[in-house]
Design an enzyme around this catalytic site. Structure first.
Site, mmCIF file in Angstrom:
data_model
loop_
_atom_site.group_PDB
_atom_site.id
_atom_site.type_symbol
_atom_site.label_atom_id
_atom_site.label_comp_id
_atom_site.label_asym_id
_atom_site.label_seq_id
_atom_site.Cartn_x
_atom_site.Cartn_y
_atom_site.Cartn_z
ATOM 1 C CB SER A 10 -0.935 0.471 -18.500
ATOM 2 O OG SER A 10 -1.521 1.633 -18.748
ATOM 3 C CG HIS A 37 1.032 3.353 -20.023
ATOM 4 N ND1 HIS A 37 0.423 2.458 -20.669
ATOM 5 C CD2 HIS A 37 2.550 3.247 -20.674
ATOM 6 C CE1 HIS A 37 0.927 1.643 -21.544
ATOM 7 N NE2 HIS A 37 2.452 2.182 -21.506
ATOM 8 C CG ASP A 128 3.928 0.548 -24.234
ATOM 9 O OD1 ASP A 128 4.483 0.470 -25.432
ATOM 10 O OD2 ASP A 128 4.071 1.105 -23.410
#
Length: 186
Positions: A10, A37, A128
């Protein structure tokens, strides 16, 4: 089917991701799956990875048969999950406010491929990948995270370390070397 490498990235993770991809040899027999992401935003990540590395890279297609020596990227606004020999995409609920998210990929990979899975959590600003790393290590796979001091946004690797993680965090350079070694052994 050889080694299954799943990577979560991310904010701040593109540089380390490219370092890992560049280290994979052209003879790599692993299958590599990447979740970044990106939400529903357009992405050129497969093109970037294909230019940076030695393996072909493309957005995953629903129902696509998994091949070794390829990089599959989760397409915008779709979770990517693995089934026995194939990829499944869906637009299910966001996980950790993200779609695509790493946990659906990691958990499905762990359930199907067990000890053959290498999971990597790179820089990112949420949690995550933590549950996914736990699922991978619980089934005998290898869970790796980026060094917290090196990660621009250490929240994702830190969450994985806090939940359950037997391996010490590694720099992007060390992650690249470790993954390349697994690639050779697939």
């Amino acid at each position: 089917m050889g080694v299954i490498i799943v990577i979560a990235t991310s904010a701040g993770g593109l540089g380390p991701l490219m370092q890992i991809i560049a280290a994979l040899p052209p003879t790599c027999r692993a299958s590599v799956f990447v979740v970044q992401h990106i939400g529903a935003n357009e992405s050129i990540l497969p093109d970037i990875l294909a230019r940076r590395g030695h393996l072909p890279a493309a957005f995953a297609q629903h129902g696509e048969v998994i091949e070794h020596g390829r990089i599959y990227v989760a397409p915008p606004d779709h979770h990517m999950r693995l089934r026995a020999g194939a990829i499944w995409l869906d637009q299910g609920s966001k996980v950790h406010f993200a779609r695509p998210a790493a946990d659906p990929l990691f958990i499905s990979a762990a359930e199907i491929y067990g000890t053959r899975v290498v999971g990597i959590v790179l820089s990112g600003a949420n949690s995550d990948g933590a549950a996914g790393i736990l699922a991978i290590t619980a089934r005998g796979g290898l869970g790796l995270v980026q060094n917290l001091d090196e990660a621009k946004f250490p929240e994702m690797p830190l969450a994985a370390l806090k939940l359950d993680h037997p391996e010490a965090p590694l720099t992007a350079k060390s992650l690249a070397e470790r993954v390349a070694a697994h690639c050779a052994s697939s």
